[in-house]
Structure formats: structure tokens, C-alpha cells
Design an enzyme around this catalytic site. Sequence first.
Site, short mmCIF file in Angstrom:
data_model
loop_
_atom_site.label_atom_id
_atom_site.label_comp_id
_atom_site.label_asym_id
_atom_site.label_seq_id
_atom_site.Cartn_x
_atom_site.Cartn_y
_atom_site.Cartn_z
N GLU A 1 0.83 -1.21 0.00
CA GLU A 1 0.00 0.00 0.00
C GLU A 1 0.86 1.25 0.00
OE1 GLU A 1 -3.69 1.84 2.59
OE2 GLU A 1 -1.82 1.37 3.60
N TRP B 1 -8.22 -1.69 0.10
CA TRP B 1 -9.08 -0.64 -0.45
C TRP B 1 -10.26 -1.20 -1.25
CZ3 TRP B 1 -8.84 4.64 0.24
CH2 TRP B 1 -7.72 5.13 0.91
N TYR C 1 -4.55 9.50 -1.70
CA TYR C 1 -3.19 9.80 -1.25
C TYR C 1 -2.14 9.93 -2.36
CZ TYR C 1 -5.10 8.55 3.32
OH TYR C 1 -5.87 8.49 4.45
N CYS D 1 -7.49 10.04 5.99
CA CYS D 1 -7.47 9.97 7.46
C CYS D 1 -6.12 10.45 7.97
CB CYS D 1 -7.76 8.55 7.93
SG CYS D 1 -9.42 7.96 7.53
N ARG E 1 -6.36 12.70 11.32
CA ARG E 1 -7.62 13.31 11.79
C ARG E 1 -8.58 12.27 12.36
NH1 ARG E 1 -11.98 12.06 8.76
NH2 ARG E 1 -11.52 11.10 6.75
N ASP F 1 -8.98 4.69 13.34
CA ASP F 1 -9.60 3.42 13.70
C ASP F 1 -8.55 2.65 14.49
OD1 ASP F 1 -10.46 0.79 13.79
OD2 ASP F 1 -11.03 0.67 11.69
#
Length: 314
Positions: free
Chosen positions: A58, A80, A144, A196, A216, A219
Site C-alpha cells: 500500500e 481498499w 493519497y 485519514c 484526523r 480506527d
Amino acid sequence: MEQYLQLCKTILADGAVKDDRTGTGTKSIFGHQLRFDLTKGFPLVTTKKTAMRLITSELLWFIKGDTNVKTLIAERNHIWDEWAFEKWVKSEDYNGPDMNDFGLRAAQEEEFKQILDEQMNIFRKKILSDDDFANKYGDLGPVYGRQWRSWPSTNGQTIDQLKNVIKSIKNNPDSRRHIVTAWNPSEVDQMALPPCHTFFQFYVADGKLSCQLYQRSADVFLGVPFNIASYALLTHLIAKECNLEVGDFVHTLGDAHIYSNHMDQVHEQLSRQPRELPTLTISNDKESIFDLETNDITIEGYDPHPRIKAPIAV
């Protein structure tokens, strides 16, 4: 990884009960910071098995500016998939079983989970075999990789933030502007998932490179172990590119939450004792981090407790 386990305990003890976008519900705290000395081992969670191969593929996907899940699926990385799959099942082209709220329903209904798995397999095969389908439903929008490598500028060109920050570290190590941001307000609504991990900054001192990430939304059970390892790896990679040693990875969290359907899993994890951290090895065969492939990065001495499964909130 005691810091991470303490974060879990703090949320369980002091977290506020909150609703969320996914409809799952969370316990949450706001504002928390973790600091990892990267010279003391690679911070890969040991209280449950965490797939470093997925983290690596990733991150390299981000680094290469890619935004299509086809690349990840080809590497058997399905992090994803749900967001791309959601785009397909909400389209006019989809004519299969009802997939509304598929994440929640799969966690609650075993029969539906089997149906979802069948449709997901169909989706993955179509992504790999049909370029037009992959271009339409595999692309996640300006997530991203796009922001790191091709941030759209006001003059119609793009900005390669990652290459720019590497150049800045090499040429002006004491600068306070070694920054990459993924939060682009003008494109957030076009993203399958707004970032995130939104913003990171590098810092050079005593020949060592440190990195601080602002996240921000965190999880804590599923995502944060991946995020810690991913940005620790990024720090190692950028340090290597800039001929520096590694320093600290500082992880600053905004909304740090545990989903209501992860509580049992968190308690199970907290019952386990952390083990010794592994070490990271990066191949010297490639001239640049932009040329690295997943197999060029390995972890040695990783002896985790068994994996703990939990549903992802989409």
C-alpha cells in the site's frame, strides 16, 4: 508497543460514545500522541499478527502516485477493495443482489456475508481482466498517491510533494517546511475516502530523520497498527533516500476511536503480552525508493500473537 495498548485502555475507560459516518458507533477520545524511537526496533504490533506485506504494498502504491485498486488487487492486497466495490454496486451497471450497507450486514448475517464474498470475487476478477471496468470502478479518485505526487496547482500544472520534500531534506535539512499534505479541500468530495492520515512533517537533527504524522481520524483497532508501521516504513525509506539514519516517528491522533463491533477484539488483544519488536531490511539493489517493489522490503524476527479478525466499517 505499550503506548498503543495504553491508548486502547484509555479509550475503553474514558472514551465518549459517539455516532459516526458508517452507522456503526464508536467510543472516542480527541487528541493523543504516540512516539516511537525507530532505532529500537520496527514498530509492528506484536499482540496480533499484522500483515507487513499489505502495509508495504500500500505504501509503495502511494509513493508511486497510483490511485487504482487494480495494482493492489494484483498483489493480493485488498485493503481498499470495499471503497471501490461500493462505487460499483451503487452504479447503474450493477445488477446483482442488494448490497446496501454491505459492511454492517456482513458482520451481522452469515448468509449475506457469503453473498457479499461472491460479489466481491466477481468484482476483483473484473478489475483484473477488464481495463475499461478497472478504469471506471477501480479508480478511487484523487486519494493519497495523487496528492503526494500530483497535487493540482493553480497554474494547471501539478506539484510532486514527495520529490520536493526529499530535495528539501537533502539541500536544506534545517528547514521547518519538510511537509506533505494529503488534505486537499478542493478535491475531498471526489475521493472514495477523504484522507485519514492527512499531513506529515520531517525533521532532521544529529544526522537522523524523524517524522510526525497528524491523523484526523484513527480506527484504533484495525487502522492504527497499519498507520504506525506504514509511516515508520516511510521514515526509513526517506532516510535511506537522503543518506540519513532514522530518529523518531511521532503519531498525533485527532479523533481516536474504537468501533462498537471491535470491543471484544480489543479486550482479547489487551489480554496478550507484547513481544520483542522485529527489524526492517530494505534492499540496496534499487537506486531510488521510487523503484522499490514489495519484495525489496522485509521484516526479520517478527513473532506476533495470532491474528484477530474484525469487520471493517465502510
